[in-house]
Design an enzyme around this catalytic site. Structure first.
Site, PDB file in Angstrom:
ATOM      1  N   HIS C  32       0.598  -1.150   0.000  1.00 12.67           N
ATOM      2  CA  HIS C  32      -0.400   0.605   0.228  1.00 12.67           C
ATOM      3  C   HIS C  32       1.001   1.482  -0.046  1.00 12.67           C
ATOM      4  O   HIS C  32       2.228   1.637  -0.634  1.00 12.67           O
ATOM      5  CB  HIS C  32      -0.967  -0.386   0.683  1.00 12.67           C
ATOM      6  CG  HIS C  32      -1.522  -1.088   1.061  1.00 12.67           C
ATOM      7  ND1 HIS C  32      -1.816  -2.384   2.416  1.00 12.67           N
ATOM      8  CD2 HIS C  32      -2.581  -1.994   0.219  1.00 12.67           C
ATOM      9  CE1 HIS C  32      -3.212  -3.159   1.524  1.00 12.67           C
ATOM     10  NE2 HIS C  32      -3.367  -2.557   0.441  1.00 12.67           N
ATOM     11  N   THR C  33      -0.053   2.770   0.223  1.00 13.96           N
ATOM     12  CA  THR C  33       1.190   3.437  -0.169  1.00 13.96           C
ATOM     13  C   THR C  33       1.896   3.435   1.083  1.00 13.96           C
ATOM     14  O   THR C  33       2.328   2.953   2.053  1.00 13.96           O
ATOM     15  CB  THR C  33       0.364   4.508   1.320  1.00 13.96           C
ATOM     16  OG1 THR C  33      -1.623   4.302   0.593  1.00 13.96           O
ATOM     17  CG2 THR C  33       0.762   6.170   0.941  1.00 13.96           C
ATOM     18  N   GLN C  34       3.696   3.704   0.140  1.00 14.37           N
ATOM     19  CA  GLN C  34       4.990   4.492   1.292  1.00 14.37           C
ATOM     20  C   GLN C  34       5.104   4.994   1.586  1.00 14.37           C
ATOM     21  O   GLN C  34       6.299   5.432   2.168  1.00 14.37           O
ATOM     22  CB  GLN C  34       5.719   3.220   0.626  1.00 14.37           C
ATOM     23  CG  GLN C  34       5.447   1.856  -0.159  1.00 14.37           C
ATOM     24  CD  GLN C  34       5.658   0.459   1.557  1.00 14.37           C
ATOM     25  OE1 GLN C  34       6.527   1.191   1.603  1.00 14.37           O
ATOM     26  NE2 GLN C  34       4.701   0.157   1.856  1.00 14.37           N
ATOM     27  N   SER C  35       4.979   6.129   1.057  1.00 13.13           N
ATOM     28  CA  SER C  35       5.202   7.819   0.760  1.00 13.13           C
ATOM     29  C   SER C  35       4.536   8.802   0.611  1.00 13.13           C
ATOM     30  O   SER C  35       3.544   7.983  -0.196  1.00 13.13           O
ATOM     31  CB  SER C  35       6.775   7.782   0.525  1.00 13.13           C
ATOM     32  OG  SER C  35       6.000   8.002  -0.296  1.00 13.13           O
ATOM     33  N   TRP C 145      -1.854   9.048   5.533  1.00  8.21           N
ATOM     34  CA  TRP C 145      -0.163   9.594   5.591  1.00  8.21           C
ATOM     35  C   TRP C 145      -0.209  10.828   6.632  1.00  8.21           C
ATOM     36  O   TRP C 145      -0.566  11.510   5.979  1.00  8.21           O
ATOM     37  CB  TRP C 145       0.803   9.411   5.327  1.00  8.21           C
ATOM     38  CG  TRP C 145       1.485   9.625   4.839  1.00  8.21           C
ATOM     39  CD1 TRP C 145       2.864  10.445   5.634  1.00  8.21           C
ATOM     40  CD2 TRP C 145       2.722   8.001   5.047  1.00  8.21           C
ATOM     41  NE1 TRP C 145       4.253   9.763   5.543  1.00  8.21           N
ATOM     42  CE2 TRP C 145       4.258   8.309   4.897  1.00  8.21           C
ATOM     43  CE3 TRP C 145       2.274   6.946   4.317  1.00  8.21           C
ATOM     44  CZ2 TRP C 145       5.125   7.585   5.379  1.00  8.21           C
ATOM     45  CZ3 TRP C 145       2.567   6.138   4.405  1.00  8.21           C
ATOM     46  CH2 TRP C 145       4.694   6.260   4.654  1.00  8.21           C
TER      47      TRP C 145
END
Lengths: 292, 246, 266
Positions: C32-35, C145
């Site tokens: 999924h979202t890494q950054s 995030w």
């Protein structure tokens, strides 16, 4: 009803030989016994009003709201079986939420009416369910402004694929949905026990001319509920009213209760109006006697 | 074969627009023993062990099928817990009650289901103050100032209506006494309120009008003794009132 | 030509060769979202005796590019609380829609115009909810995030300020800052409100001035910040939100004395 006892009225979704669905017609009977509901669509907003019959002295006054908020700009009121009305309002809220999730913008009054019409109609199709014992009135004000997409934080594109369609849109909306799922748009709508009298009064307002403003409509709605209640004078009732204006109006585009002061004034005027009517009638009766 | 063709299930309207199965379910409530509830700050009382705490701030009294009540009360307990978990607040009463109302309504509109055969009085205190709700098998929920449901509850309601104006200003003990007097009205001849057959559930703020809440508590047996004794003396209290009225 | 429906819309095997299905497979685990992608920087919040001040600038950066300069990162909830968002802007928009839905749900039971007729979610309830949501998402290894500040009042009417971040971590303090602010602004704010007891001595003006001063410090030292910002004050009378504040009386005299950057040779 001559066809009672022929067996075609014992289950939902059954057509009788002359093409009627009796269970739906019986559901309408449940509506006809309920407290009167009224909706008025005027040039700058919508008013909803309902007569709540006080069935017990032990009920908490002012509680037990019958007009439900569906989305910021939408309200519903209904006559008939109150728990069914709750179910209806719940579903309407789900539809409004789902619409926002998909399109990132509020549902329009007409789209909600269409969705709910479809939902009620589905409850006439199967033997495993019964139709709704309510007629519901949906009122809303679709924003006339360029509204941002939900969650928008900066300025979006002004032209191109993400741009806005020019021209006028939005405005007040009023729809009434019957147990069959049939619905129409209205200038003024009434249902429940006092609907005949209420409809007669609504017609006198010539709402299609678009002259009535929101504050007047509140007062008229209160008066109409009082007039429609005249046949059951002995029964105590509470008046509940809500309204929706555009973004510049008193409710800032939201569906909210009519403020206490305005409600009280409207009720005072309504009581005055019907007592004057009574006097006139009595006067006429006396005249009649004299002529005799 | 049937006296009435329209009363076999809850998905058939009668020609008058009534649903008999739902009305019959309401009769089941009258089979249950009586319960009384009064709102000003607090109070519920019962003639059987039929008072339950739902959460710190909510309690309920039942009349009718106990097993149906258990289903609803478990559901309410879960809802209250999840509200505390996700929002860290006491579940608003109106929201809670409308949840069971909607649940019950569904049973009146789908074939193969039956309406709940139980009536409830739900009492509690949330951020907007004390509330008392009545729940009926039809799914109708109404906020009341005072209420009584169950067998011969009409007598109790009559008492409550007569004394309605007094509830708002009276203190906790006095309110409990009103509840017990109402309960007494429903008794058949030669029966009396005793510590065995009476319990009292109370929820309210520790001090009137203040925030800290005293959790819903059911008082059983000896705990109810003083209250019962305090109304034992005024044998004909309400009777007197009635006679004056007549 | 192959006319079987299975072949519709596919590149012709006789022209391009058979489809190499190995491209469709990966040996790697789902990610999924890494950054974060488009981001907002610090959010500042500070309690004072009657409420809370909260501020964030109007910039959304795409990496080091100042990409959007009119992004409003303070959001009001139910006209009684404010949420300030740092971190990924699209996740912020997702949360904003979520809050809109929550506010509509709340209005179901409180159409009434009489205040306090029905309970509504206060800032503390809102913070609890958001932190649960953030923790839930990070537990699915699909975090939102963001780092948030929630400002408002609690059920007793006392000022409330708390933070929550992408891990579901929560904390509260008389003054709070996310991102660079936690290093650059927090010490300055602590000078005014070192502890809960000191909150009662701080006036609205003092708190606003302190926060404005901190926004200026951040603009001086945080390369992902902007001189236009939003500032909200929450009290029992509601929320006053101003979304087009400008930093005033800037002085860049100190810049001369900074050595060791860019084209400087000395």
């Amino acid at each position: 009803m001559t066809s009672i006892g022929t067996g075609y009225d014992l289950a939902n979704s059954i057509f009788s030989p002359d093409g009627r669905n009796f269970q739906v017609e019986y559901a309408v009977k449940a509506v006809e016994n309920g407290g009167t509901s009224v909706g008025i669509r005027c040039k700058d907003g919508v008013v909803l009003a309902v007569e709540k019959v006080v069935t017990s002295k032990l009920l908490k006054p002012g509680a037990n709201k019958r007009i439900a908020t569906v989305d910021k700009h939408l309200g519903v009121v209904y006559s008939g079986m109150v728990p069914d009305g709750h179910h209806f309002a719940d579903r309407a809220r789900d539809e409004a939420r789902a619409w926002r999730e998909t399109f990132k913008t509020p549902i329009s009054t007409s789209d909600l009416a269409s969705r709910m019409g479809g939902y009620l109609q589905a409850y006439t199709l199967y033997q495993s369910v019964r139709p709704f014992g309510i007629t519901a009135i949906i009122g809303g004000f679709d924003s006339e402004l360029e509204s941002p997409v939900d969650g928008e934080v900066g300025s979006g594109p002004s032209i191109g694929a993400g741009g806005k369609v020019q021209g006028s849109h939005g405005g007040p909306g009023l729809y009434m949905i019957e147990p069959s799922g049939m619905y129409w748009g209205y200038y003024g709508a009434a249902t429940g026990k006092g609907r005949q009298a209420a409809k007669a009064e609504l017609e006198k307002l010539n709402l299609s001319e678009g002259k009535l403003d929101l504050k007047q409509a509140v007062k008229e709605a209160a008066r109409i509920i009082y007039v429609a209640q005249q046949d059951n004078k002995d029964k105590e009732f509470e008046l509940e009213m809500s309204w929706i204006s555009n973004a510049d109006g008193p409710t800032k585009g939201r569906h909210v209760e009519v403020p206490k002061e305005l409600l009280e004034e409207a009720e005072r005027l309504a009581k005055k109006a019907i007592s004057e009517d009574d006097e006139e009638e009595e006067g006429e009766e006396e005249d009649d006697k004299m002529e005799e | 074969m049937f006296r009435n063709n329209y009363d076999n299930d809850s998905v058939t309207f009668s020609p008058q627009g009534r649903i008999f199965q739902v009305e019959y379910a309401a009769e089941a409530v009258k089979q249950g023993s009586v319960v009384v509830g009064i709102r000003n700050a607090e109070e519920l009382s019962s003639y059987q062990k039929k008072l339950f705490a739902v959460d710190e701030h909510v309690g309920l009294a039942i009349a009718g099928l106990t097993s149906d009540a258990r289903v609803l009360s478990n559901f309410m307990k879960q809802q209250c817990l999840s509200e505390r978990l996700t929002y860290d607040r006491a579940m608003p009463l109106e929201t809670l009650v409308s949840l069971i109302g909607d649940k019950a309504q569904l049973n009146t509109q789908h074939y193969g289901k039956r309406p709940y055969g139980v009536g409830l009085l739900v009492a509690g205190v949330d951020d907007s103050g004390p509330h008392l709700f009545e729940f009926q098998p039809s799914g109708l929920t109404q906020e009341m100032l005072a209420c009584a449901i169950g067998a011969r509850s009409q007598m109790a309601r009559t008492y409550l209506e007569k004394n309605l104006d007094k509830f708002a200003d009276c203190g906790r003990d006095e309110l409990i006494r009103h509840g017990l007097r109402a309960l007494k009205e429903t008794l058949v001849q030669d029966r009396e309120l005793t510590v065995e057959n009476t319990s009292v559930g109370v929820v309210g703020p520790k001090e009137p009008g203040k925030r800290p809440l005293e959790a819903f508590k059911v008082h059983d047996g000896a705990e109810t003794k003083d209250w019962i004794n305090s109304i034992a003396d005024d044998t004909e209290t309400s009777g007197d009132g009635m006679q004056v009225d007549e | 030509m192959d006319h079987r429906p299975q072949a519709w819309g596919r590149p012709r095997d006789d022209v391009y060769g058979a489809y190499d299905a190995s491209y469709m497979q990966t040996n790697q685990p789902n990610q999924h979202t890494q950054s974060p992608i488009v981001t907002g920087t610090s959010v500042l919040g500070m309690k004072f005796k009657d409420g809370v001040v909260i501020a964030a600038d109007n910039l959304a950066s795409y990496g080091s590019l100042a990409r959007f300069t009119d992004v409003k990162r303070l959001r009001t909830f139910a006209e009684s609380s404010v949420v300030g968002f740092g971190g990924d802007v699209s996740d912020m928009q997702y949360l904003d829609r979520h809050l809109t839905e929550l506010a509509i749900d709340e209005a179901y039971t409180s159409t009434t115009t009489t205040p306090n007729a029905q309970p509504t979610l206060n800032a503390r309830n809102l913070h609890k909810y958001l932190s649960k949501l953030l923790y839930h998402r990070r537990s699915k290894f699909d975090p939102l995030w963001n780092s948030l500040l929630v400002a408002g009042l609690d059920e007793a009417g006392a000022p409330f300020l708390a933070a929550a971040d992408l891990l579901g971590t929560t904390f509260t303090s008389p003054s709070l800052a996310t991102g660079f602010g936690s290093m650059l602004a927090q010490p300055i704010m602590r000078g005014l409100v070192p502890d809960e007891a000191s909150v009662a001595q701080v006036t609205r003006e003092q708190a606003i001035n302190c926060v404005r001063e901190c926004m200026k410090v951040l603009f001086y030292r945080d390369a992902r910040s902007l001189d236009s910002y939003s500032l909200a004050v929450v009290t029992k009378d509601g929320v006053e939100l101003s979304e087009n504040e400008k930093l005033e009386n800037q002085s860049w005299a100190f810049a001369d004395r900074i050595k060791g950057y860019g084209t400087q040779t000395v």
